[in-house]
Enzyme design. Structure first.
Site, PDB file in Angstrom:
ATOM      1  N   SER A  41     -25.420  -9.284 -23.238  1.00  0.00           N
ATOM      2  CA  SER A  41     -24.941 -10.584 -23.721  1.00  0.00           C
ATOM      3  C   SER A  41     -23.861 -11.070 -22.754  1.00  0.00           C
ATOM      4  CB  SER A  41     -24.399 -10.461 -25.146  1.00  0.00           C
ATOM      5  OG  SER A  41     -23.275  -9.623 -25.194  1.00  0.00           O
ATOM      6  N   HIS A 154     -28.267  -6.418 -28.991  1.00  0.00           N
ATOM      7  CA  HIS A 154     -28.241  -4.971 -28.742  1.00  0.00           C
ATOM      8  C   HIS A 154     -29.132  -4.180 -29.687  1.00  0.00           C
ATOM      9  CE1 HIS A 154     -23.997  -5.526 -26.847  1.00  0.00           C
ATOM     10  NE2 HIS A 154     -24.952  -6.002 -26.097  1.00  0.00           N
ATOM     11  N   GLU A 163     -21.628  -6.786 -33.182  1.00  0.00           N
ATOM     12  CA  GLU A 163     -20.945  -5.488 -33.311  1.00  0.00           C
ATOM     13  C   GLU A 163     -20.041  -5.443 -34.543  1.00  0.00           C
ATOM     14  OE1 GLU A 163     -18.855  -4.802 -29.599  1.00  0.00           O
ATOM     15  OE2 GLU A 163     -20.586  -5.536 -28.479  1.00  0.00           O
ATOM     16  N   GLU A 206     -25.559   0.517 -27.962  1.00  0.00           N
ATOM     17  CA  GLU A 206     -24.214   1.076 -27.872  1.00  0.00           C
ATOM     18  C   GLU A 206     -24.006   2.232 -28.843  1.00  0.00           C
ATOM     19  OE1 GLU A 206     -21.409  -2.157 -28.052  1.00  0.00           O
ATOM     20  OE2 GLU A 206     -22.073  -2.905 -26.116  1.00  0.00           O
ATOM     21  N   ASP A 241     -17.455  -8.070 -33.082  1.00  0.00           N
ATOM     22  CA  ASP A 241     -17.719  -8.934 -31.933  1.00  0.00           C
ATOM     23  C   ASP A 241     -18.893  -9.806 -32.345  1.00  0.00           C
ATOM     24  OD1 ASP A 241     -18.222 -10.236 -29.618  1.00  0.00           O
ATOM     25  OD2 ASP A 241     -18.803  -8.465 -28.451  1.00  0.00           O
ATOM     26  N   GLU A 282     -13.852 -10.827 -32.124  1.00  0.00           N
ATOM     27  CA  GLU A 282     -14.127 -11.146 -30.717  1.00  0.00           C
ATOM     28  C   GLU A 282     -15.186 -12.240 -30.630  1.00  0.00           C
ATOM     29  OE1 GLU A 282     -15.143  -7.608 -28.497  1.00  0.00           O
ATOM     30  OE2 GLU A 282     -16.323  -8.779 -27.078  1.00  0.00           O
ATOM     31  N   ASP A 308     -13.910 -12.777 -24.888  1.00  0.00           N
ATOM     32  CA  ASP A 308     -14.760 -11.967 -23.997  1.00  0.00           C
ATOM     33  C   ASP A 308     -15.553 -12.931 -23.111  1.00  0.00           C
ATOM     34  OD1 ASP A 308     -16.579 -10.329 -22.747  1.00  0.00           O
ATOM     35  OD2 ASP A 308     -17.684  -9.791 -24.540  1.00  0.00           O
ATOM     36  N   LYS A 333     -13.185  -6.407 -19.074  1.00  0.00           N
ATOM     37  CA  LYS A 333     -14.402  -5.776 -18.542  1.00  0.00           C
ATOM     38  C   LYS A 333     -14.355  -5.898 -17.028  1.00  0.00           C
ATOM     39  CE  LYS A 333     -17.768  -6.826 -22.227  1.00  0.00           C
ATOM     40  NZ  LYS A 333     -18.647  -7.908 -22.751  1.00  0.00           N
ATOM     41  N   SER A 360     -13.027  -2.535 -22.136  1.00  0.00           N
ATOM     42  CA  SER A 360     -14.388  -2.477 -22.706  1.00  0.00           C
ATOM     43  C   SER A 360     -15.434  -1.954 -21.734  1.00  0.00           C
ATOM     44  CB  SER A 360     -14.794  -3.888 -23.149  1.00  0.00           C
ATOM     45  OG  SER A 360     -16.143  -3.924 -23.553  1.00  0.00           O
ATOM     46  N   HIS A 361     -16.342  -1.191 -22.301  1.00  0.00           N
ATOM     47  CA  HIS A 361     -17.588  -0.802 -21.639  1.00  0.00           C
ATOM     48  C   HIS A 361     -18.538  -2.002 -21.611  1.00  0.00           C
ATOM     49  CE1 HIS A 361     -19.901  -0.052 -25.641  1.00  0.00           C
ATOM     50  NE2 HIS A 361     -19.139  -1.115 -25.695  1.00  0.00           N
ATOM     51  N   ARG A 362     -19.763  -1.815 -21.103  1.00  0.00           N
ATOM     52  CA  ARG A 362     -20.846  -2.786 -21.264  1.00  0.00           C
ATOM     53  C   ARG A 362     -21.967  -2.127 -22.066  1.00  0.00           C
ATOM     54  NH1 ARG A 362     -19.868  -7.684 -18.502  1.00  0.00           N
ATOM     55  NH2 ARG A 362     -21.304  -8.329 -20.157  1.00  0.00           N
ATOM     56  N   SER A 363     -22.886  -2.950 -22.541  1.00  0.00           N
ATOM     57  CA  SER A 363     -23.979  -2.358 -23.325  1.00  0.00           C
ATOM     58  C   SER A 363     -24.886  -1.484 -22.452  1.00  0.00           C
ATOM     59  CB  SER A 363     -24.767  -3.449 -24.038  1.00  0.00           C
ATOM     60  OG  SER A 363     -25.153  -4.460 -23.144  1.00  0.00           O
ATOM     61  N   LYS A 384     -12.942  -0.250 -26.305  1.00  0.00           N
ATOM     62  CA  LYS A 384     -14.203  -0.146 -27.046  1.00  0.00           C
ATOM     63  C   LYS A 384     -15.258   0.426 -26.128  1.00  0.00           C
ATOM     64  CE  LYS A 384     -16.540  -4.665 -26.815  1.00  0.00           C
ATOM     65  NZ  LYS A 384     -17.256  -5.702 -27.567  1.00  0.00           N
TER      66      LYS A 384
HETATM   67  P1  PGA Z   1     -22.562  -6.731 -23.281  1.00  0.00           P
HETATM   68  O1  PGA Z   1     -21.951  -6.577 -24.730  1.00  0.00           O
HETATM   69  O2  PGA Z   1     -22.109  -5.618 -22.447  1.00  0.00           O
HETATM   70  O3  PGA Z   1     -24.047  -6.748 -23.541  1.00  0.00           O
HETATM   71  O4  PGA Z   1     -22.081  -8.063 -22.758  1.00  0.00           O
HETATM   72  C1  PGA Z   1     -20.634  -6.194 -24.960  1.00  0.00           C
HETATM   73  C2  PGA Z   1     -19.813  -7.309 -25.503  1.00  0.00           C
HETATM   74  O5  PGA Z   1     -20.301  -8.453 -25.705  1.00  0.00           O
HETATM   75  O6  PGA Z   1     -18.629  -7.117 -25.740  1.00  0.00           O
HETATM   76 ZN    ZN Z   2     -18.228  -9.245 -26.559  1.00  0.00          ZN
END
Ligand code: PGA
Ligand code: ZN
Length: 418
Positions: A41, A154, A163, A206, A241, A282, A308, A333, A360-363, A384
């Site tokens: 996303s 996801h 999320e 995730e 989120d 978020e 985000d 990110k 933050s990680h990514r998906s 996260k």
């Molecule tokens: P993404 O999702 O890594 O697919 O962008 C994580 C988020 O939206 O926070």
């Molecule tokens: Zn997000």
């Protein structure tokens, strides 16, 4: 300062089975390695992830990004680098505002590896090296946000909100927070299996469950029951989120089959925050709507409103959000911006304005645990990394356990949300 003796790169696969970039740098103390994550996303204002768009890997190959790293080798070896100079060099070589020429995936792999290389030659743990280059006044173990129910892009279920997260804000230590996350996750699994059968606890990208729920408040009810059964009601808050850009179509938000205006959606968030202990929201609105973010901030002054897709770890976008008072939390990110120095700039800017920072990680992830050290080194206060499940998610959560152990009595837990 670090002197690089060699540079190499390759394409590996991420947790979704798509190609991603891995870079390695040779120092006098040996090789270091870094690999980059990939979102699903993704925000439209993110730095560009260079894909080959050729038949191999259904268009998702990264061989051009790998070639770009190898072509930079001759400029990088046998020179002394600070993180700042290294990243500025990469940005100049790319020359575009969105890193579209060489690819943010190529540049970030190098930038992360440079950070690890410097830590290695200085014989410092990565978090300590990051704290030094960030001039952090202090370091801390972050509050983890465990994404236990997955929806949106996801998961294959009907949930529009992406999320649903469990935040052990009142745990005493990080390791207690991880234990709380694990226990709640497993009790939630039982509750969902009882009501919907075993297929309801297949996991999304995730690691969260992807049950066949349709109503956006139902996940809260299940999570709350799991928290109660585990006996952690007073230690845990919830977060979401919404990733609202994903259910925004032609001017309206498509939630549970209804079409809502931004004002109507805002009212839904206010109701949610009344009914549940919701500490963090978020991307409640689509990625251009700073004004609706600001309206929600006013309505829910005690809730963390996190940008985000809105802010994409980009100082210019963050300045707009600051000006409009659109957020009081930043999702950080590193691949949204493409270099470590720029990610540190983004974190410093929002911290100076008292925002929370959620690394933050990514998906789509790899087993690289860089962001765990990053969260500690910049005293982010929050991280996260998905559910307490799946190796690429646990790579980060488990690295935080090791850091906590290493810090011993010096390990402070948590930040703004406590
Ligand atoms: P993404 O999702 O890594 O697919 O962008 C994580 C988020 O939206 O926070
Ligand atoms: Zn997000």
């Amino acid at each position: 300062m670090v002197t690089l003796q060699d540079v190499r790169a390759r394409s590996i696969l991420d947790s979704r089975g798509n190609p991603t970039v891995e870079a390695e740098l040779l120092t006098k103390n040996g090789w270091v390695r870094a690999s980059v994550p990939s979102g699903a996303s993704t925000g439209v204002h993110e730095a560009i992830e260079l894909r080959d768009n050729k038949p191999a890997f259904l268009g998702k190959g990264v061989s051009n990004a790998v070639k770009n790293i190898n072509a930079l080798r001759k400029y990088l070896v046998n020179k002394d680098w600070t993180q700042d100079r290294f990243d500025r060099f990469l940005i100049t070589k790319d020359g575009t505002p969105n890193k579209g020429k060489l690819g943010a995936n190529a540049l970030l792999a190098l930038s992360m590896a440079c950070c690890k290389a410097s830590a290695k030659v200085k014989h410092l743990p990565l978090y300590e090296h990051i704290a030094n280059i960030n001039h952090s006044a202090r370091i801390s173990l972050p509050i983890p946000s465990f994404n236990v129910i997955n929806g949106g892009k996801h998961a294959g279920n009907q949930l529009d909100i992406q999320e649903y997260m469990v935040l052990p804000t009142k745990a005493r230590t990080y390791s207690e927070a991880l234990r709380i996350g694990s226990e709640v996750y497993h009790l939630l699994k039982k509750l969902l299996q009882n009501d919907f059968g075993r297929s309801a606890t297949n996991v999304g990208d995730e690691g969260g469950f992807a049950p066949p729920l349709t109503c956006y408040t139902e996940p809260f009810d299940y999570i709350q029951r799991a928290i109660e059964e585990a006996g952690y009601t007073r230690k845990v808050k919830l977060g979401i989120d919404a990733a609202a850009s994903e259910f925004y179509k032609k001017g309206t938000y498509h939630l549970e089959g209804q079409q809502l205006t931004a004002e109507q959606l805002l009212d839904r968030y206010v109701e949610m925050a009344k009914a549940y202990p919701l500490a963090s929201i978020e991307d409640p609105f689509e990625q251009e709507d700073f004004d609706s973010f600001a309206a929600l901030r006013k309505k829910l002054p005690k809730t963390q409103i996190v940008g985000d897709d809105l802010t994409v770890t980009n100082v210019d976008r963050i300045k707009t959000a600051l000006h409009k008072n659109a957020c009081n939390g930043l999702l950080l990110k590193i691949n949204q911006i493409g270099t470590i120095s720029e990610a540190l700039d983004a974190a410093q800017l929002v911290k100076a304005h008292k925002w929370g920072v959620m690394v933050s990680h990514r998906s789509g992830e790899t087993t690289d645990s860089f962001i765990a050290d990053l969260a500690v080194g910049i005293d982010a206060g929050q991280i996260k990394s998905g559910a307490p499940c799946r190796g690429e998610r646990l790579a980060k959560y488990n690295q935080l356990l090791r850091i906590e152990e290493e810090l011993g009595k010096k390990a402070r837990y948590g930040g703004a949300l406590r």
